[in-house]
Design an enzyme around this catalytic site. Sequence first.
Site, mmCIF file in Angstrom:
data_model
loop_
_atom_site.group_PDB
_atom_site.id
_atom_site.type_symbol
_atom_site.label_atom_id
_atom_site.label_comp_id
_atom_site.label_asym_id
_atom_site.label_seq_id
_atom_site.Cartn_x
_atom_site.Cartn_y
_atom_site.Cartn_z
ATOM 1 N N GLU A 264 0.766 -1.186 0.098
ATOM 2 C CA GLU A 264 0.008 -0.104 0.094
ATOM 3 C C GLU A 264 1.002 1.259 -0.145
ATOM 4 O O GLU A 264 1.765 1.232 0.816
ATOM 5 C CB GLU A 264 -0.747 0.003 1.429
ATOM 6 C CG GLU A 264 -1.879 -0.990 1.385
ATOM 7 C CD GLU A 264 -2.739 -0.634 2.694
ATOM 8 O OE1 GLU A 264 -2.859 0.286 3.054
ATOM 9 O OE2 GLU A 264 -3.274 -1.663 3.318
ATOM 10 N N GLU A 318 -14.080 6.146 -0.605
ATOM 11 C CA GLU A 318 -14.886 5.106 -0.191
ATOM 12 C C GLU A 318 -15.779 5.883 1.050
ATOM 13 O O GLU A 318 -15.224 6.369 2.200
ATOM 14 C CB GLU A 318 -14.311 3.889 0.551
ATOM 15 C CG GLU A 318 -13.471 2.943 -0.472
ATOM 16 C CD GLU A 318 -12.488 1.878 0.241
ATOM 17 O OE1 GLU A 318 -13.010 1.061 1.054
ATOM 18 O OE2 GLU A 318 -11.233 2.073 -0.063
ATOM 19 N N LYS A 321 -16.027 4.793 5.207
ATOM 20 C CA LYS A 321 -14.824 4.582 5.996
ATOM 21 C C LYS A 321 -15.117 5.451 7.138
ATOM 22 O O LYS A 321 -15.109 6.712 7.136
ATOM 23 C CB LYS A 321 -13.488 4.579 5.235
ATOM 24 C CG LYS A 321 -13.251 3.745 4.333
ATOM 25 C CD LYS A 321 -11.764 3.691 3.809
ATOM 26 C CE LYS A 321 -10.947 3.163 4.763
ATOM 27 N NZ LYS A 321 -9.404 3.069 4.104
ATOM 28 N N GLU A 327 -9.734 9.632 5.481
ATOM 29 C CA GLU A 327 -9.983 8.294 5.065
ATOM 30 C C GLU A 327 -11.120 7.944 4.160
ATOM 31 O O GLU A 327 -10.983 6.720 3.478
ATOM 32 C CB GLU A 327 -10.718 7.418 6.525
ATOM 33 C CG GLU A 327 -9.489 7.394 7.660
ATOM 34 C CD GLU A 327 -8.451 6.437 7.116
ATOM 35 O OE1 GLU A 327 -8.626 5.467 6.729
ATOM 36 O OE2 GLU A 327 -7.154 7.001 7.168
#
Length: 385
Positions: A264, A318, A321, A327
């Site tokens: 990541e 997203e 999250k 985030e």
Amino acid sequence: MKSLTSLQLFLFLSTTVFNLFSSTAAIGVNYGMVADNLPSPAKVANFIKTKTIFDSVKIFDTNPNVLRAFANTGITMTVTIPNGEIPNLANEGAASAWVNANIQPFHPQTKIKYISVGNEVVLLDNPAHINGLVPAMKALTEALRKAGPQFQDIKVTSAHALNMFQGLTVPSLARFRIDLTETFKPVLQFHQQNKSPFMINPYPYFELNVMSNNIDFAVFRKTPAVFDPASKKTYSNALDSLLDKTYSAMSALGFADVDIVIGETGWPSLGDPGNKAADMDNAASYNGHLIRKIVSGVGTPLMPNRKFETYIFALFNENQKPGPLTEKNWGLFQPDFSPVYTSGALRDGLQPNLSNPGFAVEVKPGQPLPKPVQPMPAPPADTAK
């Protein structure tokens, strides 16, 4: 003959071990699904295959709808076992049952390349998970062996956060924290014995507090370089520093021959009020330079010309999250597949305006990067539930 100092020996090894690594650089992406507005896995697989430069995808579970959607695409997959399942999987019977349920029905139609046993287990500091990590990795490897020859190309690994280094120091002198040395030594022994990679999650964004909030250095912009007096190497960006710290710590324990995969890395494009680092310009600079760097194969100061398989975080923003606004905003794309910003991830899209000439790849402005796999002839059927 004059004997080499430990530093001379280290630098000699750092320029000679790279012929051991024959894999090509791969650009992948983390496909998270903590959202209520994402397209179906079938549409996502078709998008990645036909529109992006990505040749590999990492997911945070073993979602069968996702694995089915990527069948016969040529895209390799990394699947992840939740941390809470690690202690049970140290049992060989449980490991075999897990492989039978989660790998055998899909591979090789879906090209599963890695099984990540947990995610950032050491950072989260659950003793049962940490103590069970290597036994689970061994049991899963044995389960794959017993499952048959078609599963021998799947490697077992685990993605680690970079909270592992002892104090603040230059890259060539970095060492694992004293309290973690006996944790990482058997992990690295496992990788060395099984020729599997050590997967790390290097995030310069989360290192800003220890680099005097030097955002330009963190996002690859042209900025005064940082000199390592011990190795006589110069660093133009934070990612190289983090990778070389990892390599130095591994080498000090005798594991310079273990490959490194970037599981990541990325940069958020939006943050809460007062967060000056999380914005589109910084995200575009970081991920745009990152893609060019990986494609160029330039390596790092201590690992020149070394190719790093890399998974950018993340494919989508997203919206469910938890935590700060950042985030929800690590994605390269919105749920409708439109780019959040210009990153260079679209095969036929615009290229970002990059400022750091410290590495180069022969791609003219506005020219797309090469796609490593052929386009899909037609979109697959929508099989998502």
